[in-house]
Design an enzyme around this catalytic site. Structure first.
Site, short mmCIF file in Angstrom:
data_model
loop_
_atom_site.label_atom_id
_atom_site.label_comp_id
_atom_site.label_asym_id
_atom_site.label_seq_id
_atom_site.Cartn_x
_atom_site.Cartn_y
_atom_site.Cartn_z
N GLU A 102 0.83 -1.21 0.00
CA GLU A 102 0.00 0.00 0.00
C GLU A 102 0.86 1.26 0.00
O GLU A 102 1.87 1.34 0.72
CB GLU A 102 -0.88 -0.03 1.25
CG GLU A 102 -1.76 1.18 1.48
CD GLU A 102 -2.58 1.07 2.77
OE1 GLU A 102 -3.53 1.84 2.94
OE2 GLU A 102 -2.26 0.18 3.60
N LYS A 152 -9.24 2.82 -2.48
CA LYS A 152 -9.51 2.11 -1.23
C LYS A 152 -10.87 2.51 -0.67
O LYS A 152 -11.20 3.70 -0.57
CB LYS A 152 -8.40 2.43 -0.23
CG LYS A 152 -8.47 1.67 1.09
CD LYS A 152 -7.26 2.03 1.95
CE LYS A 152 -7.23 1.28 3.27
NZ LYS A 152 -6.03 1.64 4.07
N CYS A 209 -5.46 -3.17 2.08
CA CYS A 209 -5.32 -3.22 3.54
C CYS A 209 -6.65 -3.31 4.28
O CYS A 209 -7.26 -4.37 4.33
CB CYS A 209 -4.51 -2.02 4.02
SG CYS A 209 -3.68 -2.31 5.62
N SER A 269 0.36 -2.88 6.92
CA SER A 269 -0.28 -3.29 8.17
C SER A 269 0.76 -3.30 9.29
O SER A 269 1.64 -4.15 9.31
CB SER A 269 -0.89 -4.69 8.00
OG SER A 269 -1.43 -5.16 9.21
N SER A 286 23.36 1.60 33.06
CA SER A 286 23.24 1.67 34.52
C SER A 286 23.65 0.38 35.21
O SER A 286 23.80 0.36 36.44
CB SER A 286 21.80 1.99 34.89
OG SER A 286 20.94 0.91 34.57
N GLY A 287 23.79 -0.71 34.44
CA GLY A 287 23.97 -2.01 35.05
C GLY A 287 22.67 -2.70 35.35
O GLY A 287 22.65 -3.81 35.89
N GLY A 288 21.54 -2.06 34.98
CA GLY A 288 20.22 -2.63 35.20
C GLY A 288 19.70 -3.35 33.97
O GLY A 288 20.29 -3.32 32.89
N ILE A 289 18.54 -3.97 34.12
CA ILE A 289 17.97 -4.82 33.07
C ILE A 289 17.53 -4.02 31.85
O ILE A 289 17.69 -4.47 30.71
CB ILE A 289 16.79 -5.66 33.64
CG1 ILE A 289 16.27 -6.66 32.62
CG2 ILE A 289 15.67 -4.77 34.14
CD1 ILE A 289 17.21 -7.79 32.33
N GLU A 327 7.27 1.94 33.41
CA GLU A 327 7.77 3.20 33.97
C GLU A 327 7.12 4.40 33.30
O GLU A 327 6.74 5.37 33.96
CB GLU A 327 9.29 3.26 33.81
CG GLU A 327 10.04 2.22 34.61
CD GLU A 327 11.52 2.19 34.30
OE1 GLU A 327 12.28 1.57 35.06
OE2 GLU A 327 11.92 2.76 33.25
#
Length: 546
Positions: free
Chosen positions: A47, A114, A150, A176, A293-296, A403
């Site tokens: 599209e 369309k 679509c 899409s 930061s050493g974080g996940i 967060e």
């Protein structure tokens, strides 16, 4: 005895750049050259292929349509004895149409407008386009084929009109966007039409990232028995050939190659990689800077970005403060070494002390609170943006959806940057993706995954000091943010009332932060950004709070 003919259908699962009409036209012409080489009979492009999707307010520029017409003439010269179905915006006296052109032997032999214009979620096509109401059925090698675009396939009327006009197969061209489990939804929608009309449907979809949207491709063909007989790989740009057999205007599609279905984790991870790669590449950044930061969250972000653009394009910056643990520094360095990423350590302590000294008169007599925590985050944001500016790179932020939902982030601090990889990834999914990425060998240090999450902006700080456990928080957020459930509905589902009302207060109160947040990859049906548009100033829930 009847003669069975074979038609070769090509699905161009292409990655276009919005607004790059010349570049997109060049890509279209190159694929047309492949079609000639492979002796194709039909070639399907996605599209709005010529302008890319979604072009948004570029569609309001009159000069864009002039450029489309000029390049269209060049494309027509590349179309020989095969049929090309290509998406393009068309402007006439009645307005602008989201259209498909059918090209053959250098001529435009049909136009289709369309009919179903989506105006929900990330779509606002009614802002730009006029809806068509006439089917387009063309004869290809003696077989009438209907063209749809679509959203046409998600409702009943366009396919019904095509079948009523004699179509014995539907060619559906798409842009899409991806979200989790979207491929199953598409198959279900297409299967419903086939079960009703007993005709095969070919579905081609574009791939690539465009701002926060990601397109996964995953093009497919279903036969008249509603069986998926061809499935293209997701997130791979290529041109795929499908053989159609024609016997007295009846089309059969024998079983052909079907790519394996990706797991939810692999699908989400590939979407994030695709979104990052194309945002960096299409915007011509020299590379990426990430605060580690050493974080996940920053660990998963680093893995995704390296997979997207290569380790040579990534720079990691460790910015410890007085509250940063030795473990955090060690883990961030270990991951950089594992991935081969250049990294540097820049302590924020001198800047933090300077700011506290500058503000000591303003802060005199006031208790220490989150203000001092936010100053640390803003010191880091300043450092990252300075490096990014100086080296013409993009600073990647690392905040996850959980967060962002509750405002557990600092404006102009850890939210400072150009793109947020995890913006639509809930914290519980962050852990699942980290474990998936480590499935073959350890990329993210295991103790990063195992340790309790912490912003490390205060002594012995943990996320759980300020937030409910993520196993509780994420389901509440999914119900409130993605499913629009009321507080009463969520409480009735078994969640603690005080927790629910606290979470909703946090979500509603953080709208001003999200409005200023960088874009990020959308992987759920309801992401923050163009998906969810709430007023900054609102009293909607105020009377309900207890």
């Amino acid at each position: 005895m009847t003669h069975v003919k074979t038609l070769r259908l090509l699905l161009a699962q292409s990655n276009f750049l919005v607004g790059d009409i010349d570049g997109n036209a060049q890509k279209i012409m190159e694929v047309c050259a492949q079609a000639r080489q492979h002796q194709a009979d039909i070639l399907l492009f996605p599209e709005l292929a010529l302008v890319g999707y979604p072009p948004e307010d570029l569609l309001l520029r009159p000069d864009m349509y002039l450029r489309c017409q000029r390049t269209l003439q060049d494309i027509q010269q590349q179309v020989g004895d095969f049929y090309v179905v290509m998406g393009i915006p068309l402007h006439d006296g009645d307005g602008v149409y989201n259209a498909a052109l059918v090209l053959y032997q250098q001529q435009i032999i049909a136009r289709y407008h369309k009919q179903a214009l989506p105006n929900y979620s990330v779509f606002d096509e009614k802002r730009y386009f006029v809806a068509g109401d006439v089917p387009c059925v063309i004869d290809i090698a003696g077989v009438p084929m209907g063209i749809t675009i679509c959203e046409d396939i998600w409702v009943d009327a366009p396919v019904q009109r095509s079948v009523a006009a004699g179509a014995r197969m539907i060619l559906n061209i798409n842009a899409s966007p991806y979200h989790l489990r979207k491929d199953a939804e598409r198959h279900q929608v297409v299967r419903r039409h086939i079960q009703q009309h007993k005709i095969p449907i070919a579905y081609v979809n574009q791939i690539g990232g465009q701002d926060e949207l990601v397109f996964d491709g995953a093009s497919f063909v279903m036969n008249a028995n509603a069986e998926c007989v061809f499935q293209a790989p997701a997130f791979e740009e290529n041109v795929y050939a499908v053989e159609l057999q024609v016997d007295d205007s009846t089309i059969t599609v024998p079983p052909q190659a079907c790519a394996p279905v990706l797991s939810e984790e692999e699908s989400a991870y590939q979407a994030l990689v695709t979104g990052v790669r194309d945002y960096v590449r299409k915007n011509n950044f020299n590379g990426v800077v990430i605060g580690l930061s050493g974080g996940i969250d920053s660990a998963l972000t680093l893995a995704i970005v390296v997979d997207a653009i290569g380790a040579e394009g990534v720079e990691g910056v460790l910015m410890p403060s007085r509250y940063t643990s030795t473990m955090s520094i060690e883990d961030a360095r270990q991951q950089c070494q594992t991935l081969g990423v250049e990294h540097h350590l820049i302590s924020i302590e001198p800047a933090f002390m300077t700011f506290l000294d500058m503000l000591k008169d303003e802060f005199a007599g006031l208790p220490v609170d989150t203000t001092e925590e936010n100053i640390q985050a803003r010191c880091r944001g300043l450092i990252l943006m300075a490096i990014a500016n100086k080296k013409r790179k993009i600073a990647m932020t690392t905040g996850n959806k959980s967060e962002m939902a509750v405002g557990y982030a600092t404006l102009y601090g850890d939210m400072a940057g150009g793109f947020d990889v995890l913006k639509d990834v809930a914290k519980t999914l962050v852990y699942r993706l980290a474990r998936w990425r480590n499935r073959e060998h350890e990329i993210i240090p295991q103790r990063v995954i195992d340790r309790p999450p912490s912003a490390e902006l205060a002594l012995d700080q943990k996320d759980s000091d300020s937030l409910p456990d993520y196993a509780v928080l994420d389901p509440i957020l999914a119900r409130y943010v993605e499913q629009d459930q009321s507080p009463e509905d969520i409480i009735a589902a078994g969640f603690d009332e005080a927790t629910v009302r606290r979470v909703i207060r946090m979500v509603d109160g953080a709208e001003h932060k999200r409005r200023q947040a960088p874009p990020g990859v959308r992987i759920t049906p309801r992401a923050f950004g163009r998906d969810r548009r709430y007023p900054l100033t609102s009293g909607y829930h105020r009377h309900r709070q207890k």
